[in-house]
Scaffold this motif. Structure first.
Motif, mmCIF file in Angstrom:
data_model
loop_
_atom_site.group_PDB
_atom_site.id
_atom_site.type_symbol
_atom_site.label_atom_id
_atom_site.label_comp_id
_atom_site.label_asym_id
_atom_site.label_seq_id
_atom_site.Cartn_x
_atom_site.Cartn_y
_atom_site.Cartn_z
ATOM 1 N N GLY A 87 0.786 -1.225 0.000
ATOM 2 C CA GLY A 87 0.000 0.000 0.000
ATOM 3 C C GLY A 87 0.817 1.273 0.000
ATOM 4 O O GLY A 87 0.272 2.371 0.129
ATOM 5 N N ARG A 88 2.117 1.163 -0.150
ATOM 6 C CA ARG A 88 2.977 2.345 -0.098
ATOM 7 C C ARG A 88 3.229 2.902 -1.498
ATOM 8 O O ARG A 88 3.440 2.146 -2.446
ATOM 9 C CB ARG A 88 4.326 2.011 0.544
ATOM 10 N N SER A 89 3.223 4.218 -1.602
ATOM 11 C CA SER A 89 3.510 4.863 -2.884
ATOM 12 C C SER A 89 4.976 5.254 -2.990
ATOM 13 O O SER A 89 5.418 5.769 -4.007
ATOM 14 C CB SER A 89 2.633 6.109 -3.059
ATOM 15 N N GLU A 90 5.724 5.023 -1.918
ATOM 16 C CA GLU A 90 7.148 5.337 -1.935
ATOM 17 C C GLU A 90 7.866 4.424 -0.947
ATOM 18 O O GLU A 90 7.242 3.772 -0.104
ATOM 19 C CB GLU A 90 7.392 6.800 -1.563
ATOM 20 N N THR A 91 9.175 4.368 -1.052
ATOM 21 C CA THR A 91 9.974 3.519 -0.175
ATOM 22 C C THR A 91 9.894 4.016 1.269
ATOM 23 O O THR A 91 9.992 5.212 1.527
ATOM 24 C CB THR A 91 11.444 3.520 -0.631
ATOM 25 N N VAL A 146 10.517 -11.533 -11.303
ATOM 26 C CA VAL A 146 10.210 -10.108 -11.198
ATOM 27 C C VAL A 146 8.767 -9.855 -11.646
ATOM 28 O O VAL A 146 8.047 -9.034 -11.058
ATOM 29 C CB VAL A 146 11.196 -9.279 -12.045
ATOM 30 N N ALA A 147 8.324 -10.567 -12.687
ATOM 31 C CA ALA A 147 6.942 -10.408 -13.161
ATOM 32 C C ALA A 147 5.949 -10.723 -12.051
ATOM 33 O O ALA A 147 4.924 -10.044 -11.899
ATOM 34 C CB ALA A 147 6.700 -11.307 -14.367
ATOM 35 N N ARG A 148 6.265 -11.749 -11.266
ATOM 36 C CA ARG A 148 5.374 -12.093 -10.135
ATOM 37 C C ARG A 148 5.343 -10.971 -9.117
ATOM 38 O O ARG A 148 4.278 -10.612 -8.602
ATOM 39 C CB ARG A 148 5.875 -13.388 -9.477
ATOM 40 N N ARG A 152 1.914 -7.221 -7.761
ATOM 41 C CA ARG A 152 1.419 -6.451 -6.615
ATOM 42 C C ARG A 152 1.005 -5.066 -7.083
ATOM 43 O O ARG A 152 1.746 -4.393 -7.805
ATOM 44 C CB ARG A 152 2.516 -6.301 -5.552
ATOM 45 N N ASP A 153 -0.166 -4.626 -6.637
ATOM 46 C CA ASP A 153 -0.686 -3.332 -7.087
ATOM 47 C C ASP A 153 0.271 -2.192 -6.777
ATOM 48 O O ASP A 153 0.506 -1.313 -7.603
ATOM 49 C CB ASP A 153 -2.041 -3.047 -6.433
ATOM 50 N N ASP A 154 0.852 -2.202 -5.558
ATOM 51 C CA ASP A 154 1.701 -1.081 -5.169
ATOM 52 C C ASP A 154 2.976 -1.040 -6.008
ATOM 53 O O ASP A 154 3.387 0.018 -6.478
ATOM 54 C CB ASP A 154 2.024 -1.107 -3.675
ATOM 55 N N PHE A 155 3.607 -2.199 -6.221
ATOM 56 C CA PHE A 155 4.810 -2.228 -7.056
ATOM 57 C C PHE A 155 4.475 -1.865 -8.495
ATOM 58 O O PHE A 155 5.190 -1.094 -9.151
ATOM 59 C CB PHE A 155 5.464 -3.605 -7.017
ATOM 60 N N GLN A 194 -2.631 -8.108 3.141
ATOM 61 C CA GLN A 194 -1.467 -8.986 3.243
ATOM 62 C C GLN A 194 -1.576 -10.243 2.373
ATOM 63 O O GLN A 194 -0.752 -11.150 2.490
ATOM 64 C CB GLN A 194 -1.260 -9.410 4.704
ATOM 65 N N LYS A 195 -2.566 -10.292 1.512
ATOM 66 C CA LYS A 195 -2.817 -11.507 0.735
ATOM 67 C C LYS A 195 -1.598 -11.914 -0.088
ATOM 68 O O LYS A 195 -1.214 -13.089 -0.109
ATOM 69 C CB LYS A 195 -4.036 -11.304 -0.168
ATOM 70 N N PHE A 196 -0.991 -10.973 -0.789
ATOM 71 C CA PHE A 196 0.183 -11.295 -1.610
ATOM 72 C C PHE A 196 1.288 -11.891 -0.742
ATOM 73 O O PHE A 196 1.873 -12.934 -1.082
ATOM 74 C CB PHE A 196 0.681 -10.041 -2.321
ATOM 75 N N ASN A 197 1.592 -11.228 0.378
ATOM 76 C CA ASN A 197 2.670 -11.700 1.255
ATOM 77 C C ASN A 197 2.367 -13.082 1.823
ATOM 78 O O ASN A 197 3.239 -13.962 1.874
ATOM 79 C CB ASN A 197 2.877 -10.714 2.402
ATOM 80 N N ASN A 198 1.131 -13.281 2.272
ATOM 81 C CA ASN A 198 0.766 -14.564 2.884
ATOM 82 C C ASN A 198 0.790 -15.711 1.875
ATOM 83 O O ASN A 198 1.212 -16.832 2.194
ATOM 84 C CB ASN A 198 -0.614 -14.472 3.533
#
Length: 406
Positions: A87-91, A146-148, A152-155, A194-198
């Protein structure tokens, strides 16, 4: 409960279970072998305090404990150095070890207000992540493309808009997945964000020869505004370590449509009572004000005890139902050096007293007519007000402070 009943219990209030069949099979194996499931929840100590929004997943963890399973709280002292990019728009700014250590200590103290310490193991992921060799890390990274990652929406958004993505941020979901591998987790809990991470953990466990964990996702709780995710930075939160009166008053300010979601996701109220409250609100037999009082009392009782809950309700009714100022309120100390001819900008006064999380929020509160000094409404955020010791600043419906000029 038998395995099927356990599954239905866990699904209540969950946003998604991945998958029903796999979780049922794990419950059946647990019953057959007598071995409790290992339920993992990762917490990155990125801030010192937990708010009601954070407790949703902790209440789900408590349900697993009540079914006889083992909670494993992973304090992300290592992953916290990167910070979850979700959910972050920046680092994110990387936290120092001192900040992480201090925040982790408060997390440990606060989570046991919700989950059972007797059925909880607390671990720090630096214990297995720090010893990894570079060869180990390369092997881990080789499992994902990298494609995977860019799914993620944020990336994906940051990449498309040309905003920087640190390579180290790609390692965050890999490290969270490695936590599950190291712990051989049966289930991982997380919010829907957290779905992607989990799922990364579920997939990589299989690559490492383990059975993939199930994932139980909980809803993201809206903040007091009823619109945005509960967040300290947005000022729309209820902190579990706040004073009882603050918790009670903030709860009473929520939109009516949040009453049922807050009861369902963030309290230990029995399921039957939750249903009765929902039905009462729908039929009109229960007034929203009374339902909010029940919710506010529940929050205070869970984090401060029944006596404080009763006192907070009595004080709320005295102050707000009868229009009186509270007997006790914090002092707002104003250094004389900050005054010019006995006056100070209203926004500066509010910030000195911690009555708003930011200058912009202070200005918004004034614009909305929510700021009064000695019961006189402040008209403009640009106003300079005369202050003397003993004056009372009121912000919104529930925040009071007594001015003390030093």
């Amino acid at each position: 409960m038998d395995p099927r009943e356990q599954l239905e219990r866990i699904k209540l209030g969950a946003a998604e279970v991945i998958s029903d069949e796999d979780l049922l099979a794990k419950f059946e194996r647990s019953e057959r072998t007598g071995k409790p499931l290992r339920i993992k929840l990762g917490l990155d100590p990125s801030a010192p305090d937990i708010h009601i929004g954070h407790t949703v997943v902790l209440h789900k963890m408590r349900q697993f404990q009540e079914l006889g399973h083992q909670a494993i709280i992973v304090i992300g002292d290592f992953t916290g150095r990167i910070g979850d990019p979700t959910g972050r728009s920046e680092t994110r700014r990387q936290l120092s070890e001192e900040e992480i250590r201090a925040n982790a200590l408060t997390y440990q103290q606060q989570v046991f207000k919700i989950i059972d310490p007797e059925r909880t193991t607390i671990v720090f992921n630096s214990s297995w992540l720090a010893p990894l060799t570079f060869a180990d890390i390369v092997n881990l990274a080789s499992k994902v493309t990298v494609a995977r990652m860019l799914e993620r929406d944020d990336f994906e958004t940051r990449y498309r808009e040309g905003r920087p993505i640190g390579v180290h941020e790609f390692f965050y979901p890999l490290m969270q997945a490695y936590d599950s591998i190291s712990l051989q987790a049966d289930v991982e809990l997380g919010g829907t964000d957290q779905k992607f991470n989990n799922l990364m953990g579920r997939n990589l466990q299989r690559d490492y020869g383990q059975e993939g964990q199930c994932v139980v996702l909980t809803p993201i709780l809206p903040g007091l505004d009823g619109v945005q995710k509960m967040s300290k930075s947005l000022g729309n939160y209820i902190g579990i370590n706040e004073e009882p009166g603050q918790i009670f008053g903030k709860t009473m300010s929520i939109p009516d449509e949040l009453i049922v979601p807050y009861f369902n996701s963030a309290t230990r109220v029995p399921h039957e009572e939750k249903l009765a409250i929902e039905q009462g609100l729908r039929s009109g037999s229960l007034h929203p004000m009374e339902a909010k009082k029940r919710l506010a009392r529940q929050f205070v009782e869970e984090y401060h005890g029944a006596e404080q809950a009763a006192l907070a309700q009595a004080e709320f009714e005295r102050v707000f139902s009868r229009g009186q100022a509270p007997d006790e309120m914090p002092d707002l100390r104003v250094p004389a050096a900050e005054l010019a001819d006995g006056r100070i900008g209203i926004v500066k006064l509010m910030m000195l007293g911690g009555m708003a999380p930011s200058n912009s929020e202070a200005r918004r509160l004034v614009d909305q007519g929510g700021v009064r000094l000695d019961d006189v409404r402040v008209e403009s955020p640009g106003d300079s007000v005369a202050v003397v010791t003993g004056m009372i600043l009121k912000v919104g419906k529930r925040r009071f402070a007594r001015v003390v000029v030093d």
